[in-house]
Design an enzyme around this catalytic site. Structure first.
Site, short mmCIF file in Angstrom:
data_model
loop_
_atom_site.label_atom_id
_atom_site.label_comp_id
_atom_site.label_asym_id
_atom_site.label_seq_id
_atom_site.Cartn_x
_atom_site.Cartn_y
_atom_site.Cartn_z
N GLY A 1 0.81 -1.21 0.00
CA GLY A 1 0.00 0.00 0.00
C GLY A 1 0.85 1.26 0.00
N ASP B 1 7.50 6.40 7.73
CA ASP B 1 6.95 5.68 8.88
C ASP B 1 5.71 6.45 9.28
OD1 ASP B 1 7.45 3.35 10.62
OD2 ASP B 1 7.19 4.84 12.19
#
Length: 215
Positions: free
Chosen positions: A23, A80
């Site tokens: 994704g 992140d």
């Protein structure tokens, strides 16, 4: 008028997208497309996933980007990100992926969020997504960009996107990220220097500092 760009080191040529998450890889590739940068993923190169031992999103993004840059001798780009729920003391936060377990069971992770909210008797459903993007070069130079998007948690709707997208409805919208197309979720206006999603907002800042549109 859009804000003046931050001056960073320009990224040209080839870059490693330091992720094994399909994704994230799709979204990063979509965001890079207007800039003519050749991208290859850490997964395609067979790079191992480094241990994410940081206590902040930026630290984990740095770990991933630096590991990929060191291994390949190329600039590397790492994200992140995670969902922070106000009433859960900002959990799952940096542990967002780990809540889904090794099988990436995000349906179970979303159910856990609502179960823990119910256990606490929490009335608030406020939450936000955070994205920290790090560009790392083999010589040790790094650039950090962060983006956040605020909204509310709702019953899961939609099957677009990935992760926690189906339960997150951003402020000012009546649909979840899971109900939006990729372009809608990114919400990027390059002229205004704006984006909707956390990752798009961080990427807009990165692009203004380190990228030039393809000619």
């Amino acid at each position: 008028m859009s804000p003046a760009p931050r001056h960073g080191r320009r990224l040209t040529g080839k870059v490693v997208i330091a992720t094994h998450n399909a994704g994230k890889l799709t979204e990063m590739s979509e965001l890079l497309a207007p800039f003519g940068v050749e991208a290859v993923s850490a997964g395609e190169l067979g790079l191992p996933e480094p241990d994410e031992t940081g206590t902040m999103f930026a630290e984990n993004a740095f770990i991933k980007a630096k590991a990929a840059a060191d291994a390949t001798g190329l600039p590397a780009f790492a994200d992140d990100s995670g969902l922070c729920v106000d009433a859960l003391d900002c959990a799952p936060g940096i542990f967002s992926a780990r809540w889904a377990g090794p099988t990436k069971d995000f349906a179970g992770a979303m159910a856990r969020i609502f179960a823990e909210l119910d256990q606490r008797g929490a009335q608030s459903r406020r939450a936000h997504f955070v994205s920290a993007l790090v560009l790392a070069w083999p010589d040790g130079h790094t650039e950090l960009f962060e983006g956040r998007v605020f909204g509310d948690l709702v019953a899961a709707k939609g099957s677009a996107g990935f992760g926690y997208d189906p339960i997150f409805r951003p402020e000012g919208h009546d649909r979840t990220f899971g109900e939006m197309s990729a372009d809608e979720k990114h919400g990027v206006d390059w002229q205004k220097g704006e984006g909707l999603s956390h990752r798009a907002r961080a990427f807009v800042e990165l692009s203004r500092a380190c990228l030039a549109p393809a000619s």
